[in-house]
Design an enzyme around this catalytic site. Structure first.
Site, short mmCIF file in Angstrom:
data_model
loop_
_atom_site.label_atom_id
_atom_site.label_comp_id
_atom_site.label_asym_id
_atom_site.label_seq_id
_atom_site.Cartn_x
_atom_site.Cartn_y
_atom_site.Cartn_z
N ASP A 13 0.83 -1.22 0.00
CA ASP A 13 0.00 0.00 0.00
C ASP A 13 0.85 1.26 0.00
O ASP A 13 0.42 2.31 0.48
CB ASP A 13 -0.95 0.03 1.21
CG ASP A 13 -1.78 -1.23 1.34
OD1 ASP A 13 -2.41 -1.60 0.33
OD2 ASP A 13 -1.78 -1.83 2.42
N GLY A 15 1.84 3.04 -2.57
CA GLY A 15 1.60 3.94 -3.70
C GLY A 15 2.32 3.49 -4.96
O GLY A 15 2.60 4.30 -5.84
N HIS A 41 -4.22 -1.62 -6.50
CA HIS A 41 -3.56 -0.34 -6.72
C HIS A 41 -4.54 0.66 -7.31
O HIS A 41 -5.40 0.31 -8.11
CB HIS A 41 -2.30 -0.47 -7.60
CG HIS A 41 -2.44 -1.38 -8.77
ND1 HIS A 41 -2.06 -2.70 -8.73
CD2 HIS A 41 -2.90 -1.18 -10.02
CE1 HIS A 41 -2.28 -3.27 -9.90
NE2 HIS A 41 -2.80 -2.37 -10.70
N GLY A 414 0.33 13.73 -3.56
CA GLY A 414 -1.10 13.58 -3.80
C GLY A 414 -1.33 12.44 -4.76
O GLY A 414 -0.39 11.83 -5.29
#
Length: 446
Positions: A13, A15, A41, A414
């Site tokens: 997890d 990214g 994902h 982000g």
């Protein structure tokens, strides 16, 4: 030409989906080497969110070939749902290929997974219940069903009739569950086979041909280093090898063709499910990280456990993967904190420990030793260069790089593609230097 592996440097997890999506723009081929529907994902493109489990992130680039490798375990129902989702969003899928030697998750695998986890009670591992472990177990026991079996209806029927009758004994006698109807299961999976047939290939050969043609190949790892079956926090691990070496095995290639390994880590740490987690935060700050980071699993929706950045497991990830550089994600989640802690070592039974202990009970006894840094308490979401970052944020990144002894090539601020700072070329940048006892570079492994 570059062949690059993207690896999770924590408990998954991290990214990786976004980082792989970013790098896929310069890739000719993206390969998913291992894992199954237990890995999810999320990619955000122009405000549109794509949540994938099996299909590589590169599918959003129409010119990029995407391969589901032989080390994966495939749930055909989920895969077809993903294909349907992409087609409904006008995303082309004719550039997707599936390894004929990948293994298939069957209904009895899911039932075994869920029933076994329930029987463990307080000693549960925290699986997703999607049948991943039992599928890999059948693979090791040489009783599994592969994609190539799925493509042959007569052979599939023969194998499944015997296998389902055998599995039904376990379902009934051990777990007190209703048996499966072989006829219903066989019919269901023959239907799946008809829909997936156009995508099935000899993936190892296709990857080899791409290497010979000097194409850019990106290997997209699933889960993370600390979930590795051999090198993670056993038994609280997955059933495959998410480290860099596993990418070679799961793709059917040799390690000498890999040019670079990129590790992905959050600016803090998260973990889903059970198992030791030394830097876990149980109070308001942990909840704040969860809320700001939207820390809920793509696959299960479970809340992720949150904690401070752990440089001990970070250095371990650098070591077992041979990381050349890092991508640090979700730096913006820390924007509101007045101070930020980083675990630099552990205290274990009264001794300072700088290395990850292999024994889970020892790891559970580790108390983090922290260094506290000042926060920046301003938004970083719109920063597009290192110069745009607050000094405290830049100092934080430098501190992580020093502790990990590896450079940071990418900073993510982000979920969107444009919320990214490229510090150095992550694909064609320099290899990580080998250091002598004084910490000075002595050579490079070209």
């Amino acid at each position: 030409m570059a062949n690059v592996i993207v690896i999770g440097a924590q408990w998954g997890d991290e990214g990786k989906g976004k980082i792989t999506d970013l790098l896929s723009r310069s890739a000719d081929v993206v390969v998913r080497p291992q894992g199954g529907v237990n890995a999810g994902h999320t990619i955000v493109v122009q405000g549109q969110t794509f949540k994938l489990h099996l299909i590589p992130s590169g599918i959003l680039y129409p010119e990029t070939e995407c391969i589901i490798g032989s080390g994966t375990v495939i749930d055909p129902k989920v895969l077809l749902e993903e294909l349907g989702q992409l087609k409904s969003l006008n995303v082309a899928t004719d550039n997707l290929f599936i390894s004929q030697t990948a293994h298939i998750t069957m209904p009895y695998h899911r039932l075994f997974d869920q029933a076994s986890e329930q029987r463990r009670g307080e000693k549960k591992i925290g699986t997703t219940g999607r049948g991943i472990g039992p599928t890999y177990a059948d693979k090791s026991e040489r009783t599994g069903i592969r994609v190539v079996d799925l493509m042959n209806p007569d052979e599939l029927q023969e194998k499944l009739e015997w296998t389902i009758n055998y599995k039904n004994v376990i379902l009934e006698k051990l777990y007190n569950l209703d048996p499966l109807d072989p006829k219903v299961v066989i019919e269901e999976y023959i239907n799946y086979a008809d829909q997936l047939r156009p995508y099935v290939i000899d993936s190892s050969l296709k990857i080899y041909e791409a290497i010979q043609e000097r194409k850019n190949i990106l290997f997209e790892g699933a889960q993370g280093t600390l979930l590795d079956l051999d090198h993670g926090t056993y038994p609280y691990v997955t059933s495959s090898n998410p480290i860099a070496g596993g990418a070679c095995v799961g793709s059917g290639i040799g390690p000498t063709v890999i040019d670079r390994v990129i590790g992905v880590a959050k600016a803090y740490t998260t973990r889903v499910g059970e198992g030791p987690f030394p830097t876990e935060l149980h109070g308001d700050i942990g909840q704040q990280l969860c809320d700001r980071g939207a820390e809920f699993g793509t696959t299960t929706g479970r809340r992720r456990r949150c904690g401070w950045f752990d440089a001990v497991i970070g250095r371990y990830a650098v070591r077992v993967n041979g990381l050349d550089c890092l991508a640090i994600t979700k730096l913006d989640v820390l924007d509101e904190l007045a101070e930020i802690k980083v675990c630099t070592a552990y205290e274990l039974d009264g001794q300072t420990c700088h290395h990850f202990p292999s024994n889970a009970s020892e790891f559970a006894r580790c108390t983090p030793i922290y260094e506290t840094l000042p926060g920046w308490q301003q938004s970083t979401e719109n920063c597009r260069s290192l110069e745009d970052l607050p000094k405290e944020a830049l100092d934080y990144l430098k501190f992580l790089a020093e502790l990990m002894e590896v450079s940071i090539a990418i900073v993510s601020l982000g979920a969107s593609r444009d919320q990214t700072i490229i510090v150095e070329d992550p694909i064609h940048g320099p290899k990580r230097a080998l250091l002598d006892e004084n910490g000075d570079p002595v050579t490079t492994h070209e």
